[in-house]
Design a protein around this motif. Sequence first.
Motif, PDB file in Angstrom:
ATOM      1  N   ALA A 322       7.398  -4.174  16.130  1.00  0.00           N
ATOM      2  CA  ALA A 322       7.740  -3.671  14.706  1.00  0.00           C
ATOM      3  C   ALA A 322       8.712  -2.221  15.229  1.00  0.00           C
ATOM      4  CB  ALA A 322       6.236  -3.153  14.174  1.00  0.00           C
ATOM      5  N   VAL A 323       9.160  -2.411  16.352  1.00  0.00           N
ATOM      6  CA  VAL A 323      10.118  -0.953  16.833  1.00  0.00           C
ATOM      7  C   VAL A 323      11.193  -1.279  15.999  1.00  0.00           C
ATOM      8  CG1 VAL A 323      11.119   0.039  18.441  1.00  0.00           C
ATOM      9  CG2 VAL A 323       8.884  -0.829  19.058  1.00  0.00           C
ATOM     10  N   SER A 324      11.575  -0.023  15.178  1.00  0.00           N
ATOM     11  CA  SER A 324      12.723  -0.176  14.225  1.00  0.00           C
ATOM     12  C   SER A 324      13.911   0.588  15.015  1.00  0.00           C
ATOM     13  CB  SER A 324      12.653   0.508  12.897  1.00  0.00           C
ATOM     14  OG  SER A 324      12.132   1.563  13.050  1.00  0.00           O
ATOM     15  N   GLN A 325      14.945   0.273  14.360  1.00  0.00           N
ATOM     16  CA  GLN A 325      16.465   0.849  14.864  1.00  0.00           C
ATOM     17  C   GLN A 325      16.664   2.191  13.991  1.00  0.00           C
ATOM     18  OE1 GLN A 325      17.858  -3.093  14.672  1.00  0.00           O
ATOM     19  NE2 GLN A 325      18.684  -2.836  16.881  1.00  0.00           N
ATOM     20  N   ILE A 326      15.858   2.887  13.450  1.00  0.00           N
ATOM     21  CA  ILE A 326      16.187   3.951  12.410  1.00  0.00           C
ATOM     22  C   ILE A 326      17.268   4.915  12.994  1.00  0.00           C
ATOM     23  CG2 ILE A 326      15.279   6.053  11.202  1.00  0.00           C
ATOM     24  CD1 ILE A 326      14.266   3.583  10.247  1.00  0.00           C
ATOM     25  N   ASP A 327      17.388   5.248  14.082  1.00  0.00           N
ATOM     26  CA  ASP A 327      18.479   6.347  14.397  1.00  0.00           C
ATOM     27  C   ASP A 327      19.913   5.589  14.503  1.00  0.00           C
ATOM     28  OD1 ASP A 327      16.678   7.990  15.038  1.00  0.00           O
ATOM     29  OD2 ASP A 327      16.378   7.499  17.173  1.00  0.00           O
ATOM     30  N   GLU A 328      20.058   4.298  14.699  1.00  0.00           N
ATOM     31  CA  GLU A 328      21.360   3.506  14.762  1.00  0.00           C
ATOM     32  C   GLU A 328      21.691   3.367  13.318  1.00  0.00           C
ATOM     33  OE1 GLU A 328      22.902  -1.002  15.677  1.00  0.00           O
ATOM     34  OE2 GLU A 328      21.137  -0.081  16.526  1.00  0.00           O
ATOM     35  N   LEU A 341      24.621  -2.554   7.953  1.00  0.00           N
ATOM     36  CA  LEU A 341      23.311  -1.970   7.896  1.00  0.00           C
ATOM     37  C   LEU A 341      22.281  -3.007   7.166  1.00  0.00           C
ATOM     38  CD1 LEU A 341      21.191   0.424   7.979  1.00  0.00           C
ATOM     39  CD2 LEU A 341      22.066   1.107   5.495  1.00  0.00           C
ATOM     40  N   LEU A 342      22.745  -4.003   6.291  1.00  0.00           N
ATOM     41  CA  LEU A 342      22.003  -4.889   5.639  1.00  0.00           C
ATOM     42  C   LEU A 342      21.774  -5.968   6.817  1.00  0.00           C
ATOM     43  CD1 LEU A 342      23.507  -5.073   2.108  1.00  0.00           C
ATOM     44  CD2 LEU A 342      21.379  -3.988   2.664  1.00  0.00           C
ATOM     45  N   ARG A 343      22.855  -6.270   7.281  1.00  0.00           N
ATOM     46  CA  ARG A 343      22.321  -7.339   8.580  1.00  0.00           C
ATOM     47  C   ARG A 343      21.340  -6.866   9.356  1.00  0.00           C
ATOM     48  NH1 ARG A 343      28.102  -8.088   8.200  1.00  0.00           N
ATOM     49  NH2 ARG A 343      28.315  -6.547  10.127  1.00  0.00           N
ATOM     50  N   GLY A 344      21.194  -5.655   9.746  1.00  0.00           N
ATOM     51  CA  GLY A 344      20.398  -4.907  10.934  1.00  0.00           C
ATOM     52  C   GLY A 344      19.135  -5.133  10.163  1.00  0.00           C
ATOM     53  N   ILE A 345      18.999  -4.909   8.739  1.00  0.00           N
ATOM     54  CA  ILE A 345      17.564  -4.946   8.330  1.00  0.00           C
ATOM     55  C   ILE A 345      17.240  -6.243   8.384  1.00  0.00           C
ATOM     56  CG2 ILE A 345      16.447  -4.574   6.151  1.00  0.00           C
ATOM     57  CD1 ILE A 345      18.268  -2.092   5.695  1.00  0.00           C
ATOM     58  N   GLU A 346      17.941  -7.263   7.785  1.00  0.00           N
ATOM     59  CA  GLU A 346      17.607  -8.630   7.890  1.00  0.00           C
ATOM     60  C   GLU A 346      17.201  -8.941   9.232  1.00  0.00           C
ATOM     61  OE1 GLU A 346      19.538 -12.979   6.513  1.00  0.00           O
ATOM     62  OE2 GLU A 346      20.811 -11.262   6.416  1.00  0.00           O
TER      63      GLU A 346
END
Length: 538
Positions: A322-328, A341-346
């Motif tokens: 569950a580690v996200s990429q919020i900073d990126e 951004l949407l690709r990264g969330i997907e």
Amino acid sequence: MHHLLIVDDEILAAQGIKNGINWGSMGFSSVSVAHNVTQAKEIIGKHRVDVMICDIEMPRGNGIELLQWVKEHNPSVEAVFLTCHANFQYAQQAVQLGSLDYLLKPVRFDELEASIRKAVQKIEAELLKLQQSESMQKYQALWSKHQPVFVERFWSELLQRQLPPDQTRIEEIIERKNLPIKAAMLFIPVLISVQEWSKPYSVRELKLMEYAIRNAAIYAMELEQMQGQVLSSFNGKWVVLVPQEHPRTQDHRSISKACEQFITLSHRHFSCRLSCYVGRPIAITGIPDQVDSLLEMDTENVTMSNRVLVLGETPKQAPGAAVSQIDEWLELMKLLSKDELLRGIEQYCGRLKRHGCSAQELKEFQHDFLQMIYHVLQLKGLQARMVFSDSTDSIAFAVRSVDHLQEWAKYVVLKAIRSVETIEESHTVVEKAKKFIAENIDKNLSREVVAEHVCLSPDHLTRVFKKKTGKAISEYLMEERIRHAKHLLTFTDFSISEVASSVGYINFSHFSKIFRRMTNMNPLDFRKRYRTGGRPVN
């Protein structure tokens, strides 16, 4: 009250019996007299008779024949023979036919009265027995009709912990309420949870769908012939209690297979996604705790749907999934790189579904994600409450599952980016504000109302508007109102108060004061000058 029939061919004897005893005190409301068998049959055929005093030797048939006929047509009649014949054969036949007594003439009234009282007591005892029997039948019919309600109430009270968690007490309750439940039985609890409906339903439609799912569960798990139970919980959840002796519960594979069939059936016919959580065999007193464990499994299940999950066999999640990429993502959001951004969330949500995560991790991610969005909005001069004023309910919905989270995150990103793009096109914003003012010139407009319409903070809109037009919004709004008022004064017959109202001024004196300040004359003088051939002042 009872009814008496005296049958005797001796008229004086019959009248003597009728008049010699106070029949009313013994509970008789009527006393009839017949002097032969034919008359007696006519009376019995037309009227109710409870007790018959009958002679034996009479013309047109004897009393034995009459009693035989009476027992065939009205067996509830009690008979007492009163005769001059001390004939054993007659007495024997009378007893065989059910005669209550066999008295010889002449008889004392107290002796006859005692015999009749026995008849009355027997009638009333039989009547009481019949009433009790009818009451019991009614009670049993009522119980059978409402038994499912009583059974469901027992299970509901058990799950809500309103019953004592003691096996002996449970047995006493089941016995006292005459419930068709074996207190010593073991049950396997199954939790059914609808995770998502295919479309929004009205309250009535949702009730129908839930009713259909409940019936489908009964069918799929073959509960009709067993002591199984399907209990409605709340928010699209049901608790199914399957007896261990049920054929489906011989092992977990059987009941899991039944649940899989039920899920397939529900997905196909009811267009919903749901999961079944299967417990372990447990006594009645342990059911509430195990149901709580199944509910906790459902809360923690944020990655799987249309699945059967067994208590104690939940797959382990991979560490760090569950580690996200919020900073990126923050940098992409600042650059308004929507597609990337949407690709990264997907990709992130896909990783969660593959490796698993907890409900708590989803909530933590949501907080971090919202913080990122709010930070960018603040940098752009936007207020979050204006951007997301119509979506507060979706925040709690988002952490129900990974799919819901992905849908929510996509919505938030698109909404925020559209708002930012709007304010960065200042010309578009100013034109939109001007158009809004023109269309609502008759309303009580303010800087805050206009700012809310274009999704900007009042201060930020003021800066953008003044930079583009050289005027503050309040100044521009006043000029537009006076310009429109001059047009109405010149080209319409509106009264001065109607003109004031048409340009958003409720207070007439305030309108006149502003008008004089802007045109150096009051509204009435303006109309007189320019309606007589002059041209309106711009």
